[in-house]
Every structure is written in structure tokens, then in C-alpha cells.
Design a protein around this motif. Structure first.
Motif, PDB file in Angstrom:
ATOM      1  N   HIS A   7     -17.690  -1.202   4.357  1.00  0.00           N
ATOM      2  CA  HIS A   7     -16.419  -0.412   4.620  1.00  0.00           C
ATOM      3  C   HIS A   7     -16.510   0.221   5.735  1.00  0.00           C
ATOM      4  O   HIS A   7     -15.734   0.030   6.736  1.00  0.00           O
ATOM      5  CB  HIS A   7     -16.036   0.456   3.547  1.00  0.00           C
ATOM      6  N   LYS A  58      -7.863  -0.973   3.832  1.00  0.00           N
ATOM      7  CA  LYS A  58      -7.216  -1.109   2.646  1.00  0.00           C
ATOM      8  C   LYS A  58      -6.506  -2.276   2.529  1.00  0.00           C
ATOM      9  O   LYS A  58      -6.376  -3.100   1.110  1.00  0.00           O
ATOM     10  CB  LYS A  58      -6.426   0.165   2.007  1.00  0.00           C
ATOM     11  N   CYS A  82      -6.197   2.128   7.105  1.00  0.00           N
ATOM     12  CA  CYS A  82      -5.146   1.369   6.617  1.00  0.00           C
ATOM     13  C   CYS A  82      -5.535  -0.122   6.565  1.00  0.00           C
ATOM     14  O   CYS A  82      -5.324  -0.974   5.565  1.00  0.00           O
ATOM     15  CB  CYS A  82      -3.757   1.354   7.341  1.00  0.00           C
ATOM     16  N   LEU A 133     -12.376   4.415  -4.346  1.00  0.00           N
ATOM     17  CA  LEU A 133     -12.629   3.638  -3.213  1.00  0.00           C
ATOM     18  C   LEU A 133     -14.015   4.151  -2.579  1.00  0.00           C
ATOM     19  O   LEU A 133     -14.076   5.256  -2.076  1.00  0.00           O
ATOM     20  CB  LEU A 133     -11.579   3.505  -2.125  1.00  0.00           C
ATOM     21  N   LEU A 188       0.820  -1.094  -0.056  1.00  0.00           N
ATOM     22  CA  LEU A 188      -0.084  -0.018  -0.294  1.00  0.00           C
ATOM     23  C   LEU A 188       0.869   1.191  -0.120  1.00  0.00           C
ATOM     24  O   LEU A 188       0.493   2.194  -0.713  1.00  0.00           O
ATOM     25  CB  LEU A 188      -0.974  -0.101   1.152  1.00  0.00           C
ATOM     26  N   ALA A 239      -1.168   4.371  -1.393  1.00  0.00           N
ATOM     27  CA  ALA A 239      -2.535   4.371  -0.788  1.00  0.00           C
ATOM     28  C   ALA A 239      -2.694   4.612   0.617  1.00  0.00           C
ATOM     29  O   ALA A 239      -3.764   4.912   0.956  1.00  0.00           O
ATOM     30  CB  ALA A 239      -3.040   2.919  -1.097  1.00  0.00           C
ATOM     31  N   ARG A 286      -9.877  -6.526  -3.983  1.00  0.00           N
ATOM     32  CA  ARG A 286     -10.968  -5.636  -4.434  1.00  0.00           C
ATOM     33  C   ARG A 286     -10.520  -4.452  -4.174  1.00  0.00           C
ATOM     34  O   ARG A 286     -11.551  -3.504  -4.079  1.00  0.00           O
ATOM     35  CB  ARG A 286     -12.323  -5.970  -3.522  1.00  0.00           C
ATOM     36  N   LEU A 287      -9.332  -4.084  -3.984  1.00  0.00           N
ATOM     37  CA  LEU A 287      -8.732  -2.523  -3.777  1.00  0.00           C
ATOM     38  C   LEU A 287      -8.806  -1.862  -5.151  1.00  0.00           C
ATOM     39  O   LEU A 287      -7.931  -2.148  -6.183  1.00  0.00           O
ATOM     40  CB  LEU A 287      -7.507  -2.473  -3.144  1.00  0.00           C
ATOM     41  N   LEU A 335      -9.063  -5.401   1.670  1.00  0.00           N
ATOM     42  CA  LEU A 335      -9.302  -5.212   0.294  1.00  0.00           C
ATOM     43  C   LEU A 335      -8.418  -5.744  -0.853  1.00  0.00           C
ATOM     44  O   LEU A 335      -8.554  -6.275  -1.747  1.00  0.00           O
ATOM     45  CB  LEU A 335      -9.957  -3.943   0.005  1.00  0.00           C
ATOM     46  N   LEU A 336      -7.093  -5.270  -0.571  1.00  0.00           N
ATOM     47  CA  LEU A 336      -5.974  -5.761  -1.303  1.00  0.00           C
ATOM     48  C   LEU A 336      -5.897  -7.261  -1.336  1.00  0.00           C
ATOM     49  O   LEU A 336      -5.519  -7.761  -2.231  1.00  0.00           O
ATOM     50  CB  LEU A 336      -4.838  -4.886  -1.152  1.00  0.00           C
ATOM     51  N   GLU A 337      -6.084  -7.699   0.030  1.00  0.00           N
ATOM     52  CA  GLU A 337      -5.920  -9.204   0.144  1.00  0.00           C
ATOM     53  C   GLU A 337      -6.861  -9.714  -0.575  1.00  0.00           C
ATOM     54  O   GLU A 337      -6.453 -10.831  -1.154  1.00  0.00           O
ATOM     55  CB  GLU A 337      -5.957  -9.613   1.644  1.00  0.00           C
ATOM     56  N   GLU A 382      -7.278   6.092  -5.739  1.00  0.00           N
ATOM     57  CA  GLU A 382      -7.871   6.321  -4.389  1.00  0.00           C
ATOM     58  C   GLU A 382      -9.263   6.567  -4.374  1.00  0.00           C
ATOM     59  O   GLU A 382     -10.214   6.373  -3.675  1.00  0.00           O
ATOM     60  CB  GLU A 382      -6.941   7.325  -3.877  1.00  0.00           C
TER      61      GLU A 382
END
Length: 284
Positions: free
Chosen positions: A129, A107, A104, A123, A89, A94, A115-116, A110-112, A120
Motif C-alpha cells: 500500500h 482505495k 483515494c 485497511l 467509495l 470510504a 481487495r478493499l 483495491l476496490l477494482e 475502514e
């Protein structure tokens, strides 16, 4: 009275109610492998002593496996995964030093999950969320700002909360309220508030952001142990404890707003009742 029951009765009388429970938990945690079903049953029945809670939650949530011999290795893998996500990130710009840790965590999650959004501004602000951020914020407070513990607890609790059947709990809450306090039930029904109570904050966020930290820990002990019906009791306690104020509110938006953002002293007054007194309502 059996010897064990006599000891339990004696311990409770002299103020050591949790002595046998603590010993039982120590025995459970000393097994190899740890019996997760028995551990969950313990959590569903008793509040977990603070010194054991981090390990107990990690085991029940699957953050650590039931075999103590590989805990160190698995936790190292969790640590590396956390660091990789956080580092990625930063490389993507990000996050920065000013980004709230709960954001943090969102995000990173979502990255894992892949889906990120790459940009920016894309989002979206969604209920999902907001829900994750509420759980992450509570997790940070409960884990004394230990980022690693907080992140994995938040992720697993959030995933656990997504499985909750809100509609069923909503119906049970309304049905029991009608029986316990018909006047309050009818008032909320008349102002069209029953269907608009903060059920998401209650049942999906597991009261994160609603209850003070100490009370929230005890609720999560029960829920993670499988006794999610306690959420219904806590919801009913919120309503019945604050019935006088709620009876004087005339719009559903103000009712929901009050229940989610009540003053801290009012939160404490509604969270000091023993959780097991929910048996009177048949929900624990």
C-alpha cells in the motif's frame, strides 16, 4: 559519415539534438495501428518530449489501444470506470473531501481488484500500500494533478513494478558498486547496510518519492520502454554521488533513511547526470 549521421552530428553541435528524435516519434504516433514495440524502443533510448509523453505512456502501458480511431471511445470507458469507482467509495463513506488523492487512488485500486475491506479500520498498512501511494503521489505531480491521467498511470506503473525482479537488480547493484567503489562497498557491508538499502523504493516504486519530478519522468520513460536496467544505474548514482555522507553514517537504518529522504538540493545533484552515462557501468 552518412548524410543522416552528419545531420545528427550537426543538430547536436548547434543544440538541436532532439530534432530527428522528435520527427521519428511523430511518425510512429501517426501510424495506424501504432507499433508499440517500436514506440517502446524509442522510449528505452530517448527521453520523450513533454508534449508527447501523456499519449506515449498511455499507449505503452495499455491504457489506450494502438488503434487511434478508437482512442476516444476507450478513454471514455476509462473515464466512466474511474467515476464509478470514485462514486462507489463515496457511497461507502470510504472517502471524503479531506481524503488525500493518493489514498483515494489506493482505495479505488483495491476496490477494482476486490481487495478493499468493508470496514475502514481493517485497511492494513502494508509495504504494498505504501508503494502504491508513493507511485500515485508521483503520478499526480507528473500529470499536473489531472486525476484521470494520474490514476490510470499510477495503476499501470504499479502493476508494471510488481513484475520487477528485485533480487537480481539488488545483486547487480552490489556487484557493480564493489567494482566501482570498493571502499564504499566495504563500509556498507561492514555496517550490515548492503542488504537493507531502499531497494523497494528504487526498483518497485521506480524511484517515486526519491527523485525530483523532472528526473523521475526521464527514468520512467526508459523503464516503461523496457530498459529497466537504468534503475540499477540510478541506484548506483545515488550511492556514488553521496558516498562522502554515506561513509560517515554508521548504522543501516540511517543509511536507508538518508537515501529515501535526502534534501531536495541533494536529490537534484544526483539526478542531473545524463542517463546514458550508465553505459560506463554496463547497465543501460
Amino acid at each position: 559519415m552518412s548524410e543522416r549521421n552528419f545531420r545528427s552530428h550537426y543538430y547536436e553541435k548547434v543544440g538541436f539534438r532532439g530534432v530527428e528524435e522528435k520527427k521519428s516519434l511523430e511518425i510512429l504516433l501517426s501510424e495506424d495501428p501504432v507499433d508499440i514495440d517500436k514506440l517502446s524502443t524509442f522510449c528505452a533510448r530517448f527521453s520523450v518530449p513533454a508534449m508527447f509523453r501523456p499519449l506515449v505512456w498511455k499507449l505503452i502501458l495499455g491504457i489506450l489501444p494502438p488503434h487511434p480511431s478508437i482512442h476516444e471511445f476507450v478513454w471514455q470507458q476509462r473515464t466512466e470506470q474511474f467515476n464509478d469507482l470514485h462514486r462507489a467509495l463515496k457511497v461507502m463513506s470510504a472517502i471524503n473531501e479531506e481524503t488525500p488523492m493518493s489514498l483515494c487512488f489506493l482505495k479505488m485500486f483495491l476496490l477494482e481488484e476486490g481487495r478493499l475491506p468493508l470496514e475502514e479500520e481493517k485497511l492494513p498498512e502494508t509495504d504494498e500500500h505504501d508503494l502504491f501511494v508513493a507511485i500515485a503521489t508521483a503520478s499526480i505531480e507528473m500529470n499536473d494533478e489531472d486525476d484521470l491521467e494520474s490514476y490510470w498511470t499510477a495503476v499501470c506503473v504499479f502493476r508494471n513494478g510488481r513484475k520487477m525482479k528485485d533480487q537480481i537488480r539488488m545483486m547487480y547493484t552490489q556487484g557493480i558498486l564493489k567494482k566501482e567503489d570498493p571502499a564504499l562497498y566495504n563500509h556498507l557491508l561492514t555496517i550490515n547496510s548492503l542488504e537493507r538499502l531502499p531497494y523497494t523504493s528504487w526498483f518497485n516504486a521506480l524511484f517515486a518519492g526519491v527523485l525530483p519530478t523532472d528526473a523521475l519522468k526521464r527514468v520512467w520513460d526508459r523503464v516503461l520502454g523496457g530498459a529497466s536496467r537504468v534503475l540499477i544505474y540510478v541506484a548506483l548514482t545515488q550511492l556514488l554521488t553521496h558516498r562522502h555522507t554515506l561513509m560517515g553514517i554508521g548504522t543501516p537504518d540511517l543509511v536507508s533513511q538518508y537515501l529515501q529522504k535526502m534534501p531536495l538540493d541533494m536529490q537534484k545533484s544526483s539526478s542531473t547526470k545524463p542517463l546514458n552515462s550508465g553505459k560506463r557501468m554496463g547497465v543501460t
